[in-house]
Design a protein around this motif. Structure first.
Motif: not given
Length: 391
Positions: A275-282, A293-296, A313-316
């Motif tokens: 929702n905040n358009y931040a980088e996704v961590r995995l 990840t360096g990915l949005q 429902m799976f979150n980012t």
């Protein structure tokens, strides 16, 4: 020459997919990494991998061998260097061996080797789980050129709407009915005995592998790969289904990877953007923390034999291990260990006897046996994952 593919240093970064297969058997693009190497080398390969996988994926060693790092996608420059390797010679990419000559039973000491640095700019490598979808467009393009060179596509049916027809290749036995194929953004490959049903709209880069099905009204954006014997419907964007998995109904799957024998229930959706358009961590199995990840855009990573119920429902940036069974309302955790049973309300252990019953039924429906080797691999994963399960 006898060629052997080895997992290399990135194996743990590719979990949960490498829980149940060597790195070489990850699918990205149209082919698996092994299939790419075998196609370009013109011969079969075997594998050096984890001990618990060797019964299903054995190694064949001969008097003289060339070991190849399976995480690299082969190029013509790589093949030329590898085919020319002699005793005590190796090819390195930066600080890591890409390929090297090895004699049977002898220890390899790179200090005594003649080392050639690989300096060409065509390196495409699968080092992290998210690379499987993030690099899928380039991988499809390479495989498309490899598989179609000098060959003629089956004709595009009259009632199929096609854009940029020269970048569409249809294999023998494929069925297409009143669908739309747009290859202006990248090639579209339709495998043998696959089917695209009425009303499906597809944008390349796209690969539909042998015996796979796209159901009516599906909307698929590239770069996407639908592996052999998969069935898909609804909306899919930049995802890879490795094989024998189903997303057969409406719902969204984006920037995601599913292993084999997975099933997403009707109206399952994953988030691929925070929702905040931040980088996704995995979740990272190697560090047991959440990796940058360096990915949005990054969605769902689901290991083999895992399944979820309708309206899941799976979150980012969610990672699901092997043989998990997910159900219920709300968002489950963004790391679900292998052999977990439950959802947002809590998880318990999915016992192997119950999980194996389901695997046998699912695989028999596709004419595939659930073997003792399969059971032994999953038993090992069950034990290894116990430290992450709470129930």
């Amino acid at each position: 020459m006898n060629y052997i593919l080895f997992d290399g240093a990135v194996r743990d970064q590719l979990l949960p997919f490498t829980f149940t297969r060597p790195v070489a058997d990850i699918r990205v693009g149209i082919l698996t990494l092994r299939e790419k190497w075998e196609h370009m080398l013109g011969t079969t390969t075997t594998t050096i991998t984890e001990d618990y996988l060797v019964d299903k994926f054995p190694m064949v060693e001969m008097e003289e061998n060339v070991m190849i790092n399976a995480s690299f996608i082969p190029s013509e420059h790589m093949i030329a260097l590898i085919e020319g390797l002699l005793e005590n010679q190796a090819v390195f990419y930066e600080d890591e061996p890409l390929a090297f000559f090895a004699k049977e039973g002898e220890e390899v000491d790179f200090d005594s080797y003649e080392v050639v640095q690989y300096t060409y700019d065509d390196v495409l490598r699968i080092e992290h789980t998210w690379d499987i979808f993030a690099k899928n467009g380039d991988a499809i393009a390479r495989d498309f050129a490899l598989l179609t060179e000098g060959r003629t596509s089956q004709p595009i049916p009259e009632k199929t709407v096609a854009f940029n027809e020269s970048q569409i290749f249809i294999e023998e036995g494929a069925k297409l009915s009143l669908c739309s194929l747009n290859a202006e953004g990248g090639p579209i490959y339709i495998g043998k005995h696959s089917e695209i049903m009425e009303g499906a709209m597809i944008r390349g880069p796209f690969a539909l592998c042998d015996n796979a099905t796209v159901k009516m009204g599906a909307k698929i954006y590239g770069p996407t790969t639908i592996g052999p014997h998969c069935k898909v419907g609804g909306e899919i964007n930049n995802s890879v289904l490795m094989g024998y998995s189903s997303k057969g109904h409406d719902g969204f799957l984006g920037n995601s990877v599913l292993g084999e024998w997975c099933n997403l229930g009707a109206d399952t959706n994953n988030s691929n953007l925070k929702n905040n358009y931040a980088e996704v961590r995995l979740w990272d199995y190697e560090t047991e923390g959440f990796a940058h990840t360096g990915l949005q855009f990054c969605g769902l990573m689901m290991g083999d034999h895992s399944k979820c119920s309708i309206n899941t429902m799976f979150n980012t940036g969610t990672v699901v291990g092997v043989s998990a069974n997910i159900f219920g309302s709300g968002f489950p955790r963004n790391f679900i260990p292998s052999f977990s049973w439950g959802g947002s309300a809590g998880m318990t252990t999915y016992k192997t006897n119950k999980a194996f019953e389901v695997s046998k039924i699912v695989m028999e429906r596709r004419g595939v046996d659930f073997t003792t080797d399969d059971a032994a691999i999953l038993e090992h994963v069950f034990e290894e994952a116990a430290k992450w399960r709470k129930g």
